[in-house]
Design an enzyme around this catalytic site. Structure first.
Site, PDB file in Angstrom:
ATOM      1  N   LYS A   1     -36.605  -4.251  38.825  1.00  0.00           N
ATOM      2  CA  LYS A   1     -37.002  -5.622  39.145  1.00  0.00           C
ATOM      3  C   LYS A   1     -38.468  -5.688  39.560  1.00  0.00           C
ATOM      4  O   LYS A   1     -38.858  -6.417  40.462  1.00  0.00           O
ATOM      5  CB  LYS A   1     -36.108  -6.183  40.246  1.00  0.00           C
ATOM      6  CG  LYS A   1     -34.643  -6.226  39.835  1.00  0.00           C
ATOM      7  CD  LYS A   1     -33.800  -6.947  40.847  1.00  0.00           C
ATOM      8  CE  LYS A   1     -32.341  -6.955  40.519  1.00  0.00           C
ATOM      9  NZ  LYS A   1     -31.977  -7.368  39.204  1.00  0.00           N
ATOM     10  N   CYS A   2     -39.295  -4.930  38.861  1.00  0.00           N
ATOM     11  CA  CYS A   2     -40.714  -4.805  39.175  1.00  0.00           C
ATOM     12  C   CYS A   2     -41.537  -5.467  38.069  1.00  0.00           C
ATOM     13  O   CYS A   2     -41.078  -5.569  36.927  1.00  0.00           O
ATOM     14  CB  CYS A   2     -41.038  -3.304  39.278  1.00  0.00           C
ATOM     15  SG  CYS A   2     -42.778  -2.898  39.510  1.00  0.00           S
ATOM     16  N   GLY A   3     -42.733  -5.882  38.392  1.00  0.00           N
ATOM     17  CA  GLY A   3     -43.628  -6.417  37.375  1.00  0.00           C
ATOM     18  C   GLY A   3     -43.976  -5.384  36.311  1.00  0.00           C
ATOM     19  O   GLY A   3     -44.429  -5.739  35.224  1.00  0.00           O
TER      20      GLY A   3
ATOM     21  N   THR B   1     -41.664  -3.179  35.136  1.00  0.00           N
ATOM     22  CA  THR B   1     -40.405  -2.714  34.546  1.00  0.00           C
ATOM     23  C   THR B   1     -40.486  -2.610  33.030  1.00  0.00           C
ATOM     24  O   THR B   1     -39.849  -1.737  32.427  1.00  0.00           O
ATOM     25  CB  THR B   1     -39.232  -3.623  34.976  1.00  0.00           C
ATOM     26  OG1 THR B   1     -39.127  -3.568  36.398  1.00  0.00           O
ATOM     27  CG2 THR B   1     -37.918  -3.189  34.353  1.00  0.00           C
TER      28      THR B   1
END
Length: 181
Positions: A54-56, A58
């Site tokens: 759920k990371c920028g 990803t």
């Protein structure tokens, strides 16, 4: 008194031996929580990455899988280590992480149990990669930090999270690692 001193001496020798062990000997768990090590990857060049769903960043899963596919038959593997230490961006269970990676990004490279890569509970693998005695010391600062391991099991490069897996810098480093004996 003699027994206590001897026990302390033996304990410190055991800790020293463990810290001097190769990365192939560090106890791990795979994404299915089965005990393992990196011994099956001995002699390969490896890209070890702390990942998050759920990371920028990803979407880097796509580039990591492409690297894995491109070079896997030449003695290379990407290894993913989920971590929830940065912004709570890997909150899922191992099962949820595995399902997300395979359905969304068709990840086939080996994934491992969620671990800490920084701080007081840092996993021993990351102590070897980024600890005070490491070739590239310094805490991992965010998701998708990358360590390139040569065929000899030694770290040969470290890449910041923002460095895309298909960047010229990473590709050249992998190709150089693969060309070394």
């Amino acid at each position: 008194m003699k027994t206590t001193f001897l026990a302390l001496l033996m304990a410190s020798a055991t800790v020293a031996a463990a810290s001097d062990a190769s990365i192939y000997d560090v106890p791990l768990k795979d994404i299915d929580k089965k005990p393992t090590t990196l011994k099956m990857h001995k002699g390969k060049a490896l890209l070890i990455v702390n990942v998050a769903s759920k990371c920028g960043l990803t979407s880097q899963y796509r580039g990591l899988e492409a690297l894995h596919q491109k070079y896997k038959d030449n003695g290379f593997a990407v290894l993913g280590f989920p971590c929830n230490q940065f912004g709570g961006q890997e909150p899922g269970t191992n099962e949820e992480i595995k399902a997300f990676c395979s359905s969304r990004y068709q990840v086939t490279f080996p994934m491992f149990d969620k671990i800490d890569v920084t701080g007081g509970k840092k996993h021993p693998l990351y102590e070897k990669l980024s600890g005070k005695k490491a070739r590239f010391p310094g805490e991992v600062g965010w998701n998708f930090g990358k360590f390139l391991i040569g065929k000899n099991g030694e770290a040969i490069a470290r890449f910041d999270p923002g460095e895309e897996p298909d960047s010229e810098k990473i590709v050249k480093a992998i190709e150089k690692a693969l060309s070394e004996k």
